[in-house]
Write an enzyme that holds these catalytic residues in place. Structure first.
Site, PDB file in Angstrom:
ATOM      1  N   GLY A   1     -41.330 -23.337 -41.915  1.00  0.00           N
ATOM      2  CA  GLY A   1     -41.390 -22.247 -40.931  1.00  0.00           C
ATOM      3  C   GLY A   1     -42.490 -21.225 -41.115  1.00  0.00           C
ATOM      4  O   GLY A   1     -42.907 -20.591 -40.153  1.00  0.00           O
TER       5      GLY A   1
ATOM      6  N   GLU B   1     -42.384 -15.947 -46.438  1.00  0.00           N
ATOM      7  CA  GLU B   1     -41.226 -16.527 -45.742  1.00  0.00           C
ATOM      8  C   GLU B   1     -41.356 -16.309 -44.243  1.00  0.00           C
ATOM      9  O   GLU B   1     -41.955 -15.308 -43.810  1.00  0.00           O
ATOM     10  CB  GLU B   1     -39.960 -15.776 -46.186  1.00  0.00           C
ATOM     11  CG  GLU B   1     -39.355 -16.260 -47.476  1.00  0.00           C
ATOM     12  CD  GLU B   1     -38.242 -17.263 -47.220  1.00  0.00           C
ATOM     13  OE1 GLU B   1     -38.252 -17.901 -46.140  1.00  0.00           O
ATOM     14  OE2 GLU B   1     -37.381 -17.402 -48.082  1.00  0.00           O
ATOM     15  N   ASP B   2     -40.753 -17.199 -43.460  1.00  0.00           N
ATOM     16  CA  ASP B   2     -40.707 -16.977 -42.016  1.00  0.00           C
ATOM     17  C   ASP B   2     -39.648 -15.944 -41.640  1.00  0.00           C
ATOM     18  O   ASP B   2     -39.898 -15.015 -40.889  1.00  0.00           O
ATOM     19  CB  ASP B   2     -40.458 -18.306 -41.263  1.00  0.00           C
ATOM     20  CG  ASP B   2     -39.238 -19.078 -41.775  1.00  0.00           C
ATOM     21  OD1 ASP B   2     -38.611 -18.648 -42.771  1.00  0.00           O
ATOM     22  OD2 ASP B   2     -38.915 -20.125 -41.183  1.00  0.00           O
TER      23      ASP B   2
ATOM     24  N   ASP C   1     -32.392 -14.542 -43.356  1.00  0.00           N
ATOM     25  CA  ASP C   1     -31.181 -14.515 -42.540  1.00  0.00           C
ATOM     26  C   ASP C   1     -30.019 -14.115 -43.463  1.00  0.00           C
ATOM     27  O   ASP C   1     -29.826 -12.940 -43.747  1.00  0.00           O
ATOM     28  CB  ASP C   1     -31.027 -15.913 -41.921  1.00  0.00           C
ATOM     29  CG  ASP C   1     -29.841 -16.080 -41.006  1.00  0.00           C
ATOM     30  OD1 ASP C   1     -29.166 -15.093 -40.705  1.00  0.00           O
ATOM     31  OD2 ASP C   1     -29.576 -17.219 -40.579  1.00  0.00           O
TER      32      ASP C   1
ATOM     33  N   LYS D   1     -33.414 -10.654 -40.440  1.00  0.00           N
ATOM     34  CA  LYS D   1     -32.155 -10.415 -39.727  1.00  0.00           C
ATOM     35  C   LYS D   1     -31.267  -9.648 -40.710  1.00  0.00           C
ATOM     36  O   LYS D   1     -30.367 -10.233 -41.317  1.00  0.00           O
ATOM     37  CB  LYS D   1     -31.478 -11.738 -39.388  1.00  0.00           C
ATOM     38  CG  LYS D   1     -32.125 -12.532 -38.294  1.00  0.00           C
ATOM     39  CD  LYS D   1     -31.217 -13.720 -37.976  1.00  0.00           C
ATOM     40  CE  LYS D   1     -31.922 -14.780 -37.209  1.00  0.00           C
ATOM     41  NZ  LYS D   1     -31.117 -16.010 -37.089  1.00  0.00           N
TER      42      LYS D   1
ATOM     43  N   PHE E   1     -30.643 -16.409 -32.904  1.00  0.00           N
ATOM     44  CA  PHE E   1     -31.494 -17.537 -33.281  1.00  0.00           C
ATOM     45  C   PHE E   1     -32.812 -17.457 -32.510  1.00  0.00           C
ATOM     46  O   PHE E   1     -32.818 -17.348 -31.286  1.00  0.00           O
ATOM     47  CB  PHE E   1     -30.776 -18.848 -32.976  1.00  0.00           C
ATOM     48  CG  PHE E   1     -31.521 -20.053 -33.465  1.00  0.00           C
ATOM     49  CD1 PHE E   1     -31.458 -20.440 -34.795  1.00  0.00           C
ATOM     50  CD2 PHE E   1     -32.310 -20.790 -32.594  1.00  0.00           C
ATOM     51  CE1 PHE E   1     -32.160 -21.538 -35.258  1.00  0.00           C
ATOM     52  CE2 PHE E   1     -33.016 -21.900 -33.042  1.00  0.00           C
ATOM     53  CZ  PHE E   1     -32.936 -22.276 -34.374  1.00  0.00           C
ATOM     54  N   VAL E   2     -33.922 -17.512 -33.238  1.00  0.00           N
ATOM     55  CA  VAL E   2     -35.239 -17.408 -32.589  1.00  0.00           C
ATOM     56  C   VAL E   2     -36.119 -18.603 -32.940  1.00  0.00           C
ATOM     57  O   VAL E   2     -35.890 -19.286 -33.942  1.00  0.00           O
ATOM     58  CB  VAL E   2     -35.962 -16.096 -32.986  1.00  0.00           C
ATOM     59  CG1 VAL E   2     -35.238 -14.878 -32.450  1.00  0.00           C
ATOM     60  CG2 VAL E   2     -36.130 -15.996 -34.509  1.00  0.00           C
TER      61      VAL E   2
ATOM     62  N   ASP F   1     -38.654 -23.284 -35.728  1.00  0.00           N
ATOM     63  CA  ASP F   1     -38.289 -24.400 -34.857  1.00  0.00           C
ATOM     64  C   ASP F   1     -36.824 -24.390 -34.444  1.00  0.00           C
ATOM     65  O   ASP F   1     -36.009 -23.654 -34.981  1.00  0.00           O
ATOM     66  CB  ASP F   1     -38.562 -25.726 -35.578  1.00  0.00           C
ATOM     67  CG  ASP F   1     -37.515 -26.007 -36.652  1.00  0.00           C
ATOM     68  OD1 ASP F   1     -37.174 -25.080 -37.417  1.00  0.00           O
ATOM     69  OD2 ASP F   1     -37.013 -27.142 -36.712  1.00  0.00           O
TER      70      ASP F   1
ATOM     71  N   ARG G   1     -42.405 -24.891 -32.680  1.00  0.00           N
ATOM     72  CA  ARG G   1     -43.183 -24.237 -33.741  1.00  0.00           C
ATOM     73  C   ARG G   1     -44.540 -23.743 -33.245  1.00  0.00           C
ATOM     74  O   ARG G   1     -45.093 -22.787 -33.756  1.00  0.00           O
ATOM     75  CB  ARG G   1     -43.419 -25.202 -34.912  1.00  0.00           C
ATOM     76  CG  ARG G   1     -42.179 -25.565 -35.701  1.00  0.00           C
ATOM     77  CD  ARG G   1     -42.573 -26.240 -37.008  1.00  0.00           C
ATOM     78  NE  ARG G   1     -41.475 -26.988 -37.600  1.00  0.00           N
ATOM     79  CZ  ARG G   1     -40.540 -26.468 -38.391  1.00  0.00           C
ATOM     80  NH1 ARG G   1     -40.566 -25.191 -38.666  1.00  0.00           N
ATOM     81  NH2 ARG G   1     -39.585 -27.220 -38.897  1.00  0.00           N
TER      82      ARG G   1
HETATM   83  P1  5GP Z   1     -31.086 -17.973 -45.043  1.00  0.00           P
HETATM   84  O1  5GP Z   1     -31.024 -18.820 -46.256  1.00  0.00           O
HETATM   85  O2  5GP Z   1     -31.659 -16.589 -45.287  1.00  0.00           O
HETATM   86  O3  5GP Z   1     -29.764 -17.913 -44.320  1.00  0.00           O
HETATM   87  O4  5GP Z   1     -31.995 -18.712 -44.006  1.00  0.00           O
HETATM   88  C1  5GP Z   1     -33.367 -18.723 -44.105  1.00  0.00           C
HETATM   89  C2  5GP Z   1     -33.943 -19.924 -43.437  1.00  0.00           C
HETATM   90  O5  5GP Z   1     -33.142 -20.355 -42.326  1.00  0.00           O
HETATM   91  C3  5GP Z   1     -35.287 -19.566 -42.866  1.00  0.00           C
HETATM   92  O6  5GP Z   1     -36.320 -19.806 -43.797  1.00  0.00           O
HETATM   93  C4  5GP Z   1     -35.361 -20.465 -41.638  1.00  0.00           C
HETATM   94  O7  5GP Z   1     -35.873 -21.731 -42.003  1.00  0.00           O
HETATM   95  C5  5GP Z   1     -33.924 -20.614 -41.206  1.00  0.00           C
HETATM   96  N1  5GP Z   1     -33.582 -19.639 -40.162  1.00  0.00           N
HETATM   97  C6  5GP Z   1     -32.838 -18.521 -40.282  1.00  0.00           C
HETATM   98  N2  5GP Z   1     -32.713 -17.881 -39.107  1.00  0.00           N
HETATM   99  C7  5GP Z   1     -33.423 -18.611 -38.215  1.00  0.00           C
HETATM  100  C8  5GP Z   1     -33.699 -18.460 -36.815  1.00  0.00           C
HETATM  101  O8  5GP Z   1     -33.287 -17.518 -36.123  1.00  0.00           O
HETATM  102  N3  5GP Z   1     -34.467 -19.420 -36.256  1.00  0.00           N
HETATM  103  C9  5GP Z   1     -34.968 -20.477 -36.941  1.00  0.00           C
HETATM  104  N4  5GP Z   1     -35.715 -21.349 -36.276  1.00  0.00           N
HETATM  105  N5  5GP Z   1     -34.737 -20.662 -38.260  1.00  0.00           N
HETATM  106  C10 5GP Z   1     -33.973 -19.723 -38.879  1.00  0.00           C
END
Ligand code: 5GP
Length: 175
Positions: free
Chosen positions: A44, A99-100, A103, A131, A152-153, A159, A165
């Site tokens: 991402g 990082e992208d 969450d 987030k 969710f974005v 993606d 992407r």
């Molecule tokens: P976490 O481990 O913090 O819950 O999630 C992080 C990863 O989940 C991010 O690096 C990304 O790959 C994916 N992710 C979290 N939220 C989103 C979202 O809103 N859209 C997309 N496409 N991926 C997300």
């Protein structure tokens, strides 16, 4: 950007301006560092990293690590998989993890745990999106592009099951 089934959240212009600011801030904070190891979290963060490093004035060594938590779902699975096939060595290095999106914080904390165990000289994190309200693990990036609601974005590297992407802006897929 007009594309059926998507509602734009952050325009390409706003992203470009913020990425330039982040690059300038990082360059100011790390002035004097001989070499910055930039670790892009695949997949991402690939577009964000490519744009960000072009605003960093410190010499960079760019490498990639792979983590996935969503699979093909839109909700974090809670299981973070790191790909150990290619693990860059960060021992003694000044590291910037890119990082992208943060969450729940699970991916971020798993990666940090791994990297810290290798004793980098310093470790900072830059995320395009945060987030903050979705956090289950209390983590915070050093540099954040935009704080967004818990939705969710897609776009600008992010993606939905491999799609979107390439979009230049961040958007919300219509349900
Ligand atoms: P976490 O481990 O913090 O819950 O999630 C992080 C990863 O989940 C991010 O690096 C990304 O790959 C994916 N992710 C979290 N939220 C989103 C979202 O809103 N859209 C997309 N496409 N991926 C997300």
């Amino acid at each position: 950007m007009k594309r059926d089934g998507l509602t734009e959240l952050i325009t390409a212009e706003k992203i470009a301006a913020r990425v330039a600011e982040l690059g300038a801030e990082i360059s100011r904070d790390l002035a004097g560092v001989d070499e910055l190891m930039v670790l892009c979290v695949l997949k991402g963060a690939f577009i964000f990293t490519a744009d960000l490093v072009r605003h960093i004035t410190i010499p960079c060594r760019i490498d990639f690590i792979r983590a996935s938590s969503y699979g093909t779902h839109r909700i974090s699975t809670g299981m973070v998989m790191l790909d150990h096939h290619h693990d860059p060595c960060v021992e003694g290095k000044e590291v910037l993890l890119v990082e992208d999106i943060i969450d729940t914080g699970l991916t971020f904390s798993r990666i940090l745990e791994e990297l810290r165990s290798q004793n980098p000289a310093s470790l900072r994190v830059c995320t395009l999106l945060d987030k903050a309200s979705a956090r289950t693990v209390p983590v915070k990036a050093d540099y954040t592009g935009f704080t967004i609601p818990d939705i969710f974005v897609v776009g600008y590297g992010l993606d939905a099951a491999g799609l979107y992407r390439e979009l230049p802006s961040i958007a919300i897929p219509n349900a």
